[in-house]
Design a protein around this motif. Structure first.
Motif, mmCIF file in Angstrom:
data_model
loop_
_atom_site.group_PDB
_atom_site.id
_atom_site.type_symbol
_atom_site.label_atom_id
_atom_site.label_comp_id
_atom_site.label_asym_id
_atom_site.label_seq_id
_atom_site.Cartn_x
_atom_site.Cartn_y
_atom_site.Cartn_z
ATOM 1 N N CYS A 5 36.796 48.487 55.465
ATOM 2 C CA CYS A 5 36.804 47.582 54.312
ATOM 3 C C CYS A 5 37.315 46.205 54.734
ATOM 4 O O CYS A 5 38.501 46.046 55.036
ATOM 5 N N HIS A 6 36.421 45.245 54.743
ATOM 6 C CA HIS A 6 36.781 43.887 55.153
ATOM 7 C C HIS A 6 37.117 42.991 53.966
ATOM 8 O O HIS A 6 37.696 41.919 54.152
ATOM 9 N N HIS A 7 36.738 43.417 52.750
ATOM 10 C CA HIS A 7 36.965 42.592 51.563
ATOM 11 C C HIS A 7 37.288 43.479 50.364
ATOM 12 O O HIS A 7 36.868 44.637 50.311
ATOM 13 N N LEU A 8 38.005 42.920 49.396
ATOM 14 C CA LEU A 8 38.217 43.573 48.102
ATOM 15 C C LEU A 8 37.317 42.893 47.078
ATOM 16 O O LEU A 8 37.410 41.681 46.887
ATOM 17 N N THR A 64 39.026 50.687 47.898
ATOM 18 C CA THR A 64 38.905 49.594 48.861
ATOM 19 C C THR A 64 40.273 48.981 49.138
ATOM 20 O O THR A 64 40.636 48.738 50.297
ATOM 21 N N ILE A 89 42.255 48.933 52.741
ATOM 22 C CA ILE A 89 42.705 47.691 53.369
ATOM 23 C C ILE A 89 44.188 47.771 53.721
ATOM 24 O O ILE A 89 44.608 47.438 54.831
ATOM 25 N N ALA A 149 40.269 40.906 53.574
ATOM 26 C CA ALA A 149 41.305 41.935 53.714
ATOM 27 C C ALA A 149 42.641 41.352 54.165
ATOM 28 O O ALA A 149 43.700 41.704 53.628
ATOM 29 N N LYS A 203 46.252 41.597 52.047
ATOM 30 C CA LYS A 203 47.455 42.252 52.574
ATOM 31 C C LYS A 203 48.662 41.318 52.511
ATOM 32 O O LYS A 203 49.771 41.741 52.159
#
Length: 227
Positions: free
Chosen positions: A49-52, A86, A90, A113, A117
């Motif tokens: 998962c690179h994005h929300l 997702t 992350i 991501a 964080k």
């Protein structure tokens, strides 16, 4: 700040009003708008998962596939929603454990991501937002587990039809296969129960459409699991 995106977020996601100016500025600087076509996968099981995503419009179905090939819907994402799976992936650096597919045209804003964080670590508003998502989805998943484990399929089908019926036309436009996927059953089981309902004159079946007749009886089945 980008006024158009700011207005979109502000009118769709309540947490926006609680962010201070700097937090809003960071969000607008990092966010990106994206769209998905119907039947396009948003995320596959095992993906990193690179994005929300923050859903602006449309409907995304999140589901699991069992070893037998049967599907069961975990939840749907609609306007104003985001995906807790997702977010969890992350934060925990795990891969996505399900499938997510657009059921309609979908527009979303995606947050990188790394940015998410940082914000969750240092900003209480973001912490509250993520924990709120977790609480909501956990309740949904527990409800699904209870239904699958303890509730009869005829009761679940009756409940599903009543929940999704068009109150004006008294119809549900859906296939037997789609109901089976939503409820984690097989098309054969769903068709058999629907045909039983039809013989009892509770509804009528046609291709891709179910018309409800006896709502009171269906409500009794949904509540008591009896017919």
């Amino acid at each position: 700040m980008n006024k158009a995106i700011a207005q979109t977020i502000g009118s769709t996601f309540p947490f926006w009003e609680n962010l201070d100016y700097e937090a809003k500025k960071k969000l607008l600087t990092n966010v990106k708008k994206i769209s998905f076509s119907p039947s396009q996968f948003v995320c596959l099981e095992g993906d990193i998962c690179h994005h929300l995503p923050l859903i602006i419009s449309g409907n995304v179905r999140v589901y699991k596939i069992g070893e037998s090939g049967r599907e069961i819907t975990l939840y749907h994402l609609e306007k104003g929603d985001s995906c807790i799976m997702t977010a969890s992936c992350i934060i925990s650096k795990k891969v996505f454990p399900a499938f997510a597919i657009a059921e309609t045209e979908v527009e979303a804003l995606i947050i990188p991501a790394n940015s998410l964080k940082k914000w969750v670590t240092h900003n209480t508003i973001w912490q509250e937002y993520i924990f709120g998502l977790l609480s909501q989805r956990l309740a949904n998943v527990i409800e699904i587990i209870e239904e699958v484990a303890f509730r009869r399929m005829d009761s679940r089908i009756a409940s599903y039809l009543l929940h999704n019926v068009n109150s004006k036309t008294k119809t549900v436009e859906i296939t037997h296969e789609a109901i089976a996927q939503e409820l984690g059953s097989s098309r054969e089981v769903v068709s058999r129960i629907l045909k039983t309902f039809e013989r009892q004159k509770l509804l009528s079946l046609s291709r891709g459409k179910i018309e409800l007749y006896n709502w009171e009886k269906l409500e009794n089945i949904a509540q008591l699991g009896k017919y």
